[in-house]
Design an enzyme around this catalytic site. Structure first.
Site, PDB file in Angstrom:
ATOM      1  CG  HIS A  32      -0.444  -0.079   2.499  1.00 13.09           C
ATOM      2  ND1 HIS A  32       0.117   1.022   3.101  1.00 13.09           N
ATOM      3  CD2 HIS A  32      -0.338  -1.095   3.382  1.00 13.09           C
ATOM      4  CE1 HIS A  32       0.539   0.680   4.302  1.00 13.09           C
ATOM      5  NE2 HIS A  32       0.283  -0.604   4.489  1.00 13.09           N
ATOM      6  CG  HIS A  64       4.103  -1.345   2.229  1.00 12.96           C
ATOM      7  ND1 HIS A  64       2.931  -2.020   2.021  1.00 12.96           N
ATOM      8  CD2 HIS A  64       4.415  -1.537   3.541  1.00 12.96           C
ATOM      9  CE1 HIS A  64       2.549  -2.611   3.143  1.00 12.96           C
ATOM     10  NE2 HIS A  64       3.426  -2.316   4.083  1.00 12.96           N
ATOM     11  CB  CYS A 106      -1.013  -6.707  19.098  1.00 11.28           C
ATOM     12  SG  CYS A 106      -1.676  -5.974  17.579  1.00 11.28           S
ATOM     13  CB  CYS A 156       2.119  -4.853  16.855  1.00  9.66           C
ATOM     14  SG  CYS A 156       1.095  -3.414  16.993  1.00  9.66           S
ATOM     15  CB  CYS A 211      -3.388  -2.998  19.522  1.00 11.51           C
ATOM     16  SG  CYS A 211      -2.142  -2.247  18.455  1.00 11.51           S
ATOM     17  CG  HIS A 233      -2.883  -3.427  14.392  1.00 12.75           C
ATOM     18  ND1 HIS A 233      -1.669  -3.219  15.018  1.00 12.75           N
ATOM     19  CD2 HIS A 233      -2.603  -3.542  13.081  1.00 12.75           C
ATOM     20  CE1 HIS A 233      -0.710  -3.241  14.120  1.00 12.75           C
ATOM     21  NE2 HIS A 233      -1.239  -3.423  12.939  1.00 12.75           N
ATOM     22  CE  LYS A 291      -5.112   3.046  11.457  1.00  8.83           C
ATOM     23  NZ  LYS A 291      -4.419   2.518  12.518  1.00  8.83           N
ATOM     24  CE  LYS A 325      -8.731  -3.734   1.370  1.00  6.97           C
ATOM     25  NZ  LYS A 325      -7.811  -4.565   2.149  1.00  6.97           N
TER      26      LYS A 325
HETATM   27  N1  MSP Z   1       7.764  -6.246   8.732  1.00  7.59           N
HETATM   28  C1  MSP Z   1       7.818  -5.130   9.605  1.00  7.59           C
HETATM   29  C2  MSP Z   1       9.123  -4.377   9.445  1.00  7.59           C
HETATM   30  C3  MSP Z   1      10.359  -5.205   9.644  1.00  7.59           C
HETATM   31  S1  MSP Z   1      11.810  -4.269   9.335  1.00  7.59           S
HETATM   32  C4  MSP Z   1      13.031  -5.176   9.988  1.00  7.59           C
HETATM   33  C5  MSP Z   1       6.693  -4.174   9.276  1.00  7.59           C
HETATM   34  N2  MSP Z   1       6.141  -4.286   8.077  1.00  7.59           N
HETATM   35  S2  MSP Z   1       4.965  -3.360   7.503  1.00  7.59           S
HETATM   36  O1  MSP Z   1       4.550  -3.988   6.262  1.00  7.59           O
HETATM   37  O2  MSP Z   1       3.971  -3.152   8.483  1.00  7.59           O
HETATM   38  O3  MSP Z   1       5.654  -2.019   7.145  1.00  7.59           O
HETATM   39  C6  MSP Z   1       5.783  -0.950   8.045  1.00  7.59           C
HETATM   40  C7  MSP Z   1       6.425   0.206   7.325  1.00  7.59           C
HETATM   41  O4  MSP Z   1       5.730   0.467   6.094  1.00  7.59           O
HETATM   42  C8  MSP Z   1       6.387   1.541   8.044  1.00  7.59           C
HETATM   43  O5  MSP Z   1       7.404   1.716   8.987  1.00  7.59           O
HETATM   44  C9  MSP Z   1       6.554   2.477   6.878  1.00  7.59           C
HETATM   45  O6  MSP Z   1       7.874   2.435   6.417  1.00  7.59           O
HETATM   46  C10 MSP Z   1       5.621   1.856   5.882  1.00  7.59           C
HETATM   47  N3  MSP Z   1       4.222   2.242   6.101  1.00  7.59           N
HETATM   48  C11 MSP Z   1       3.187   1.377   6.165  1.00  7.59           C
HETATM   49  N4  MSP Z   1       2.030   2.103   6.338  1.00  7.59           N
HETATM   50  C12 MSP Z   1       2.308   3.411   6.409  1.00  7.59           C
HETATM   51  C13 MSP Z   1       1.521   4.586   6.372  1.00  7.59           C
HETATM   52  N5  MSP Z   1       0.194   4.599   6.423  1.00  7.59           N
HETATM   53  N6  MSP Z   1       2.175   5.769   6.243  1.00  7.59           N
HETATM   54  C14 MSP Z   1       3.530   5.827   6.059  1.00  7.59           C
HETATM   55  N7  MSP Z   1       4.269   4.724   6.055  1.00  7.59           N
HETATM   56  C15 MSP Z   1       3.756   3.513   6.549  1.00  7.59           C
HETATM   57  O7  MSP Z   1       6.382  -3.347  10.121  1.00  7.59           O
END
Ligand code: MSP
Length: 510
Positions: free
Chosen positions: A18, A21, A126, A129, A144, A147, A297, A300
């Site tokens: 999304h 990422h 959780c 997380c 949490c 979430h 936030k 969906k």
């Molecule tokens: N898998 C763990 C990270 C492990 S790193 C050793 C994880 N994954 S995640 O898919 O949840 O990705 C989190 C990261 O994705 C956030 O820290 C950020 O870089 C990015 N983002 C995911 N959603 C986001 C937003 N809504 N806004 C900005 N960035 C966020 O945590």
């Protein structure tokens, strides 16, 4: 030539990629390209986190074979990053053998050092997380906060890593350098988590419950806790234990992430490294969270989720990269289709694209598609070039994650100034007067040379379009090899033949 190693978090594959990422990975790419412009050798890693309960539940829900599911989802992230022109040097998947080897080695080492022990434990977990929570981490309804679900009570025998031994060291280290964490206020958040004594970290899950993970080297009934495994990707990527280049990159490591995962990165990870005698990370650079228009936030159920691939379809990879770069600093930022579209039309189509088109088309017509030669340089034209060169050099030298929006603001400021200059100089009037010939050449050359510097400056953000713009001007795209790029006036070759002139950012009506 200072080396730099940039990392993004590795992303869970429990769903499609999304906006968040896409964001961190685009920002890493911009920083990599900026570093190359500064002449710094850069290594950039991203990838997918493919173990743990959250991914496991997604696999079970899909009914697919685990390996097939993981490859398919990991590919979706990679395809998105390829569409976004991300120049990663390493795309890690935690299912790679090379990574499993590192995780196993580190666990065996900590076990030998008696830093791991077994005990019975009851905690609130959780899955979102992938972390145990304390009562004080939950909101008023026992959920949490990230979430919006209550964690699940879990009673199990597990292995624990004695992180409590390192708490004092960690606190001192956090205070040793004000540049370690930016924005600095996130350091306070971490310090607040360290007021109470740290609980040892549960680093295993019984296979009977979580089968998706790396087996513990000292107990085959267990897999490794997903965060312990995932964090180690950062050293796998630069050849921990196998490459002579490891120190070169690791000693200049910069972790990029959003604010959601600072606890795991700034508390657990440095302690893990300390315990295996590896230097802690050099820098943490943290951005805010993307939320929907109006500050809601994304969810969906609210219908305000923004799919990155849809945004690329709408405004192209560069239009989307530009929006992300312009809008997000260290705190939360808003996104919606309408916001992305209006930024594209205002800044890219009407401002930058239009400026480029006016100037280049005018010169193309009057000067047979070549850069006009100068017989004289007028001081006011030279001053314009110097202003752009100075701004561009300063911006590239000082740009860091949270100042990426400044790069955009500066570029738009330069574009405004060039638009005004072109209007005021009105070369279409001068061109008809024989005595003004030298001035016309000087003005047009200066305008083209400034456009060259402007698109060079924007190359890290909009690489494809900036290259097209530079070629149209008879110049070259900025190279991708590490070579210091200095912005200097008069870099555009006189008489150079224009390349293809394309409409850089056609207006999109929607
Ligand atoms: N898998 C763990 C990270 C492990 S790193 C050793 C994880 N994954 S995640 O898919 O949840 O990705 C989190 C990261 O994705 C956030 O820290 C950020 O870089 C990015 N983002 C995911 N959603 C986001 C937003 N809504 N806004 C900005 N960035 C966020 O945590």
């Amino acid at each position: 030539m200072a080396p730099r190693y940039y990392t993004t978090p590795i992303y869970y594959v429990n769903g499609d990629p999304h906006i968040g990422h896409a964001h961190t990975t685009v920002m890493g790419d911009i920083l990599k390209r900026l570093n190359l412009m500064r002449g710094d050798d850069t290594f950039y890693s991203t990838g997918t986190d493919e173990h743990g309960q959250k991914n496991q539940e997604a696999i079970e829900k899909s009914g697919m074979d685990a390996e097939i599911y993981l490859s398919k989802l990991s590919d979706r992230f990679r395809e998105l990053f390829d569409r976004l022109n991300i120049q990663y040097d390493c795309y890690i998947r935690t299912t790679f053998e090379s990574h499993k080897t590192v995780v196993t080695k580190v666990l065996a080492h900590l076990h030998e050092k008696a830093l791991i022990y077994k005990k019975d434990y009851t905690g609130l977990y959780c899955v979102g997380c992938e972390q145990f929570k304390k009562e004080s981490d939950l909101d008023g309804h026992g959920n949490c906060p990230d979430h919006q679900r209550p964690p699940i009570k879990q009673t199990e025998t597990n292995y624990f890593f004695k992180i409590s031994l390192f708490q004092d060291w960690l606190k001192k280290w956090l205070m040793s350098d004000d540049n370690l964490i930016q924005p600095l206020f996130y350091r306070n958040e971490v310090l607040a988590m360290l007021v109470e004594p740290l609980e040892d970290l549960c680093i295993s899950r019984p296979k009977s419950r979580v089968w998706l993970g790396i087996e513990l080297p000292f107990d085959t009934d267990y897999v490794t806790y997903v965060w312990f495994d995932a964090l180690l990707n950062y050293i796998t990527n630069v050849g921990y234990g196998i490459s002579s280049d490891f120190d070169k990159w690791w000693n200049n490591s910069i972790h990029l992430m959003a604010k959601d995962i600072i606890k795991t990165h700034i508390i657990y990870w440095p302690i893990m490294l300390k315990a295996i005698d590896v230097a802690p990370p050099s820098r943490f650079r943290i951005h805010g969270y993307w939320v929907g228009e109006g500050g809601q936030k994304m969810a969906k159920s609210l219908g305000n989720v923004i799919e990155p691939n849809d945004m690329i379809d709408l405004v192209g990879p560069d239009g989307f990269r530009f929006y992300l770069a312009k809008s997000m600093g260290g705190t939360d930022a808003q996104i919606s289709k309408a916001l992305v579209l209006s930024t594209y039309n205002t800044d890219l189509a009407n401002n930058l694209g239009n400026l480029h088109s006016r100037v280049v088309k005018f010169v193309d017509k009057r000067f047979a598609g070549r850069v006009p030669p100068k017989t004289r340089t007028f001081p006011e034209d030279r001053a314009l070039q110097e202003y752009v060169a100075e701004k561009a050099n300063e911006t590239v030298m000082n740009c860091d994650l949270i100042s990426i929006p400044n790069l955009i603001a500066t570029s738009l400021e330069i574009a405004d100034r060039l638009n005004l200059y072109f209007n005021d100089a009105a070369p279409w009037k001068m061109v008809k007067i024989e005595e003004e010939k030298e001035r016309v050449h000087s003005v047009l050359y200066a305008m083209l040379d400034c456009l060259r510097m402007l698109f060079e400056l924007l190359t890290p953000v909009i690489p494809e379009t900036a290259s097209k713009a530079l070629v149209s001007l008879g110049s070259k795209p900025v190279g991708v090899a590490a070579a210091r790029h200095t912005f200097l006036p008069d870099g555009l070759r006189q008489h150079a033949t224009f390349g293809e002139i394309v409409d850089l950012f056609p207006r999109i009506d929607n």
